[in-house]
Structures are given as C-alpha cells and as structure tokens.
Design a protein around this motif. Sequence first.
Motif, PDB file in Angstrom:
ATOM      1  N   GLN A 262      42.105  24.075  36.573  1.00 59.22           N
ATOM      2  CA  GLN A 262      41.368  23.550  37.655  1.00 59.22           C
ATOM      3  C   GLN A 262      40.048  23.882  37.454  1.00 59.22           C
ATOM      4  O   GLN A 262      39.217  23.313  38.219  1.00 59.22           O
ATOM      5  CB  GLN A 262      42.055  23.994  39.117  1.00 59.22           C
ATOM      6  N   GLY A 263      39.656  24.698  36.574  1.00 60.18           N
ATOM      7  CA  GLY A 263      38.171  25.107  36.506  1.00 60.18           C
ATOM      8  C   GLY A 263      38.062  26.571  36.528  1.00 60.18           C
ATOM      9  O   GLY A 263      38.898  27.375  36.908  1.00 60.18           O
ATOM     10  N   PRO A 264      36.725  26.796  36.250  1.00 60.42           N
ATOM     11  CA  PRO A 264      36.631  28.449  36.320  1.00 60.42           C
ATOM     12  C   PRO A 264      36.820  29.282  37.634  1.00 60.42           C
ATOM     13  O   PRO A 264      36.625  28.748  38.715  1.00 60.42           O
ATOM     14  CB  PRO A 264      35.152  28.543  36.099  1.00 60.42           C
ATOM     15  N   ASN A 265      37.394  30.395  37.592  1.00 62.59           N
ATOM     16  CA  ASN A 265      37.657  31.148  38.709  1.00 62.59           C
ATOM     17  C   ASN A 265      38.933  30.405  39.572  1.00 62.59           C
ATOM     18  O   ASN A 265      38.973  30.957  40.717  1.00 62.59           O
ATOM     19  CB  ASN A 265      36.579  31.349  39.366  1.00 62.59           C
ATOM     20  N   LYS A 266      39.611  29.487  39.277  1.00 62.71           N
ATOM     21  CA  LYS A 266      40.504  28.797  40.029  1.00 62.71           C
ATOM     22  C   LYS A 266      42.063  28.931  39.564  1.00 62.71           C
ATOM     23  O   LYS A 266      42.807  28.818  40.013  1.00 62.71           O
ATOM     24  CB  LYS A 266      40.356  27.233  40.131  1.00 62.71           C
ATOM     25  N   ASP A 267      42.058  29.554  38.273  1.00 64.24           N
ATOM     26  CA  ASP A 267      43.347  29.943  37.734  1.00 64.24           C
ATOM     27  C   ASP A 267      43.877  31.309  38.617  1.00 64.24           C
ATOM     28  O   ASP A 267      43.379  32.173  38.775  1.00 64.24           O
ATOM     29  CB  ASP A 267      43.131  30.259  36.261  1.00 64.24           C
ATOM     30  N   LEU A 268      45.265  30.830  38.710  1.00 63.10           N
ATOM     31  CA  LEU A 268      46.037  32.110  39.472  1.00 63.10           C
ATOM     32  C   LEU A 268      47.293  32.220  38.594  1.00 63.10           C
ATOM     33  O   LEU A 268      48.053  31.506  38.018  1.00 63.10           O
ATOM     34  CB  LEU A 268      46.218  31.797  40.839  1.00 63.10           C
ATOM     35  N   PHE A 269      47.870  33.345  38.660  1.00 60.98           N
ATOM     36  CA  PHE A 269      49.096  33.763  38.390  1.00 60.98           C
ATOM     37  C   PHE A 269      49.577  34.897  39.137  1.00 60.98           C
ATOM     38  O   PHE A 269      49.001  36.037  39.200  1.00 60.98           O
ATOM     39  CB  PHE A 269      49.079  34.259  36.845  1.00 60.98           C
ATOM     40  N   TYR A 270      50.774  34.718  39.874  1.00 60.45           N
ATOM     41  CA  TYR A 270      51.714  35.763  40.690  1.00 60.45           C
ATOM     42  C   TYR A 270      52.974  35.842  40.139  1.00 60.45           C
ATOM     43  O   TYR A 270      53.668  34.970  39.742  1.00 60.45           O
ATOM     44  CB  TYR A 270      51.578  35.371  41.852  1.00 60.45           C
ATOM     45  N   ASN A 271      53.213  37.079  39.785  1.00 55.48           N
ATOM     46  CA  ASN A 271      54.648  37.254  39.198  1.00 55.48           C
ATOM     47  C   ASN A 271      55.203  38.324  40.046  1.00 55.48           C
ATOM     48  O   ASN A 271      54.809  39.629  39.824  1.00 55.48           O
ATOM     49  CB  ASN A 271      54.641  37.467  37.714  1.00 55.48           C
ATOM     50  N   TYR A 272      56.238  38.292  40.844  1.00 53.98           N
ATOM     51  CA  TYR A 272      56.919  39.316  41.311  1.00 53.98           C
ATOM     52  C   TYR A 272      58.314  39.374  41.350  1.00 53.98           C
ATOM     53  O   TYR A 272      59.008  38.177  41.475  1.00 53.98           O
ATOM     54  CB  TYR A 272      56.530  39.150  43.092  1.00 53.98           C
ATOM     55  N   TYR A 273      58.951  40.540  41.020  1.00 51.19           N
ATOM     56  CA  TYR A 273      60.414  40.729  41.011  1.00 51.19           C
ATOM     57  C   TYR A 273      60.875  41.826  41.634  1.00 51.19           C
ATOM     58  O   TYR A 273      60.331  43.058  41.521  1.00 51.19           O
ATOM     59  CB  TYR A 273      60.737  40.817  39.527  1.00 51.19           C
ATOM     60  N   PHE A 274      61.640  41.868  42.660  1.00 49.38           N
ATOM     61  CA  PHE A 274      62.436  42.851  43.470  1.00 49.38           C
ATOM     62  C   PHE A 274      63.594  43.236  43.301  1.00 49.38           C
ATOM     63  O   PHE A 274      64.281  42.096  43.611  1.00 49.38           O
ATOM     64  CB  PHE A 274      61.991  42.846  45.135  1.00 49.38           C
TER      65      PHE A 274
END
Length: 466
Positions: A262-274
Amino acid sequence: MKHFLYTGFFCMLCINLCFGQQANYNFNNFGNRSILLSGNVTGSVSDLGLAYYNPARLTQVKATGFAINAKAYQFTSVSLTDVFGESSKVANNDFNGVPSMAGASFNLFGTRFAYSYLTKLDNDTNLNYSTDSISSGLANMFPKSQDYLGAYNVKSKIRDEWMGITWAKKIGDKFSVGFTVFGTAYNYTEGNTISHTVVEEDNSVAFYQKVVGFSQESYGLIFKIGANYNLKKAEIGINIGLPYIGVYDKAVFSYKNTISGQGPNKDLFYNYYFDQLEANRKEPFSFSIGSGIPFNKNKNKIHLNIDYVSGLSTYQPISIPDIDTGGTDLTVFDFDESRKAVINFGVGVEFYLKENLKTYAAFSTDYNGFKTKANILDLSNPEYTADNEISNLLHLSYGIDWRVKWANLILGLTYTGGSSEAVIPDDTEPVAYSTAVETQGKYTRWQFVVGIEVPFLDKKFKSIAK
C-alpha cells in the motif's frame, strides 16, 4: 464483492450451527430404541441408552449382551434465503456418517453393570469461497487496479467422546437407583482466513490477509444419577446430570495479520501464537422426568418426557491475551459465553404390529441454551457482535424393531429442522464490517437409522460372574 461477503457469512452460519449444537441438548440421541423415540425415555428406556438417559433402568433391562447403534448416514442442509435479492437462496448440503454408541450390560456378583461408549458430538466443516469482483471501497483505494482476488475460508471441528460405566441396584420390588460415570474427551478447533489481493496497472501487488484460529482441549467427568419407580399402571423415572468436572484443560490461540503493497510505512505484519492458555469448559446441571404408560392390554406404550437444563453465568471458555494490532490501544478479544435455562418436552409411541415387530414414532423440542457466545468471526473483528445462528430445533422420528432368532434389527428415519433470522453485512473493507441485510436461515437434517443388538455375550458374562 457482496457475493464474497454473503458467502462468508453463510459459512459462519454453518459454523455457528456446529458450535450451537453444544447447547441444543437433544441434538443427538443414543440407544437404538431411544433414537426412534426422540430421547423421550427417562422413565422407560429399554436399551443401552439407559447409561445416558436413566442408569436406574438397568435393573429393568433383562436382555444382556453387546449392542451397537449406528445411525449410519445423515443428510444435512443449511441455507440462507434472500441474500442476493428477493427469492434468492444459498445452500450447503452434506451427506456423511453420524455419532454412534456401543456397549453391553451384564450381571456381575449379583449386581447389574454396563459399559458404554458414545460420541456426543462429531462435526467437521471446512468451507471456502473466492471471487474476482472487487468491492467499491477497495476500488477507490486502488483506482488503477486491473486484477483482484478475494478468498474466504472458515473451518470448524468438534468432537466430544464419552466412555462410561453404569451401576444399578433394586431397592424393593418397585424402586431402583443407579448412576453412570462418564470420562469425556472434548476437542474443539475453529479457524477463519480472509484475504484480498489487488494487482495494479504497473503490476505492483497489494495484499491483505487475516488468519485467526483457536483450539480447546478438555478431559473430565460427567455423572448421571437416576431413579426408577414402577407404579401399577405406569413407570416413572428421573435422571440428574451433574455439572461437568474438568480434570485437564488447555487452549491455543493464533492471530496473523499481513498488509503489504500500500506504500511506504504502510506495510504491517503481526504474528501471535499463544499455547497453554487457561481454558474452562462448562456443562450445566440437568434434570429429566419421564414416564412410560402402557395401554391396550399393556402391550403398547406412550412415552412422556420433560427436560430441564440450568443456565450458566458469563465465563470465558478461553482466556485470550490482549494484543497489539497497530491501534492506539491493545485489541481485546472478549471470548465470553453464557447460557439460559431451557425446558424441552416430547412424546413417543411404541406400538406392536405383530408379536415380533414393533413400530415407534415420536417428537421432541430442542431449544438452544446459548444466551451469549463467541465465535471466530467475533475474534476476527472484535467490534462485530451480531449473533447469527439457528437456535431452536424440532425432532421427529419413526422406525421399527424387528426381532429375529439371532438378533434385534432396528430401522428408522429421523428429521430435525429449525430456522432463524440472520443479520449479515452489505459491504466489506479489509478491516471492518457494517451490518444491514436481514436474511432467513434454515437447517434440515435427515438421519437413516440402522441398529443391531446381538445377545451372544450373555452366556459369557454369566460364566464370568459365577
């Protein structure tokens, strides 16, 4: 794009029905004749279903030996109407095997015992949908898009197995008591994936995906306490189901969210495992009373039944930690459940066509006990709280019991049906939903019953008892 979303919510309706069966307390019945009587047998159960419906009735069952009930096949249909406009319909049909029961009753040291195994619940659903029609919201975000793919998957699997030992004893000529202790193994897994892929004119790719899933595992004990009294013109029985006693519980929760392109500084990645999360399975107190009333020179019988199941105050089946998903505050997953008290009732008829051939017919209500519940959609979008489920069901059954020299053969057909209003979104973006469209959900199930009882183990058990 609306088709993509509607189908996603249709998938959720199927999953909610699977989960909702845990509070439709009469959804499955156990024991060959008990199935054909729609479970209206608290005061008159005459097969191995007594371990579940009234253990005190073990003293009244003369035949010992091995028994199997196998509702061999079932056809189920879940549908939504008016989702794409007036008179439109979306449906999912399935034909598969169904839960079963097996076990035996026997005399040992002058006392009546039985062992049994039953599958209380067994559902496995995996639904997928994809589309190349982009929504207006995404089209505005990517005005130069030339290709699009949206994909949706929802899956749910639940299995609840019970293994029991039943004991019963007569107290006088007319009264008997008994109890069953069931060891239970409960496994429930659910997951949801939604993704959007956009290709623009310069061949750059934007991608969004959210994957949420959980599983709950519980091992414990359930006790059934029964009593039976024989009147001059009727049999009366009561059955008490004590609340579930957990011995071992654990849960797992996972959350993944990816935004790229989506453009600079807009990329996100979250990865949680409990894993090893605190889990809490609850099953409420229940009380049933029933009667078997002979008529026509005591050969035929009417079966009456009333069931009460208590409610449960709000609790968390799984304690899910708050997580950081990029907002100003942590995301909170309120995985809450509560149940209301319900009363069900039913009537069955047992009628001799000839000396070795009986027929059965019955109906019973099955009101859903969920007051509030969490599902995977709520966890995917915490702000979305609509409760889309088919709740109240009606069961009908009919069949025959044919006695031959070497066994009893049981054949029959059962029907289950229910409907409810559902509310589904009318548009979607990668992050949020808005609700507007009302639709009618309908559930139908046909079961083809095949059972057999073989008394060949009777002599073997008697020889052991001597």
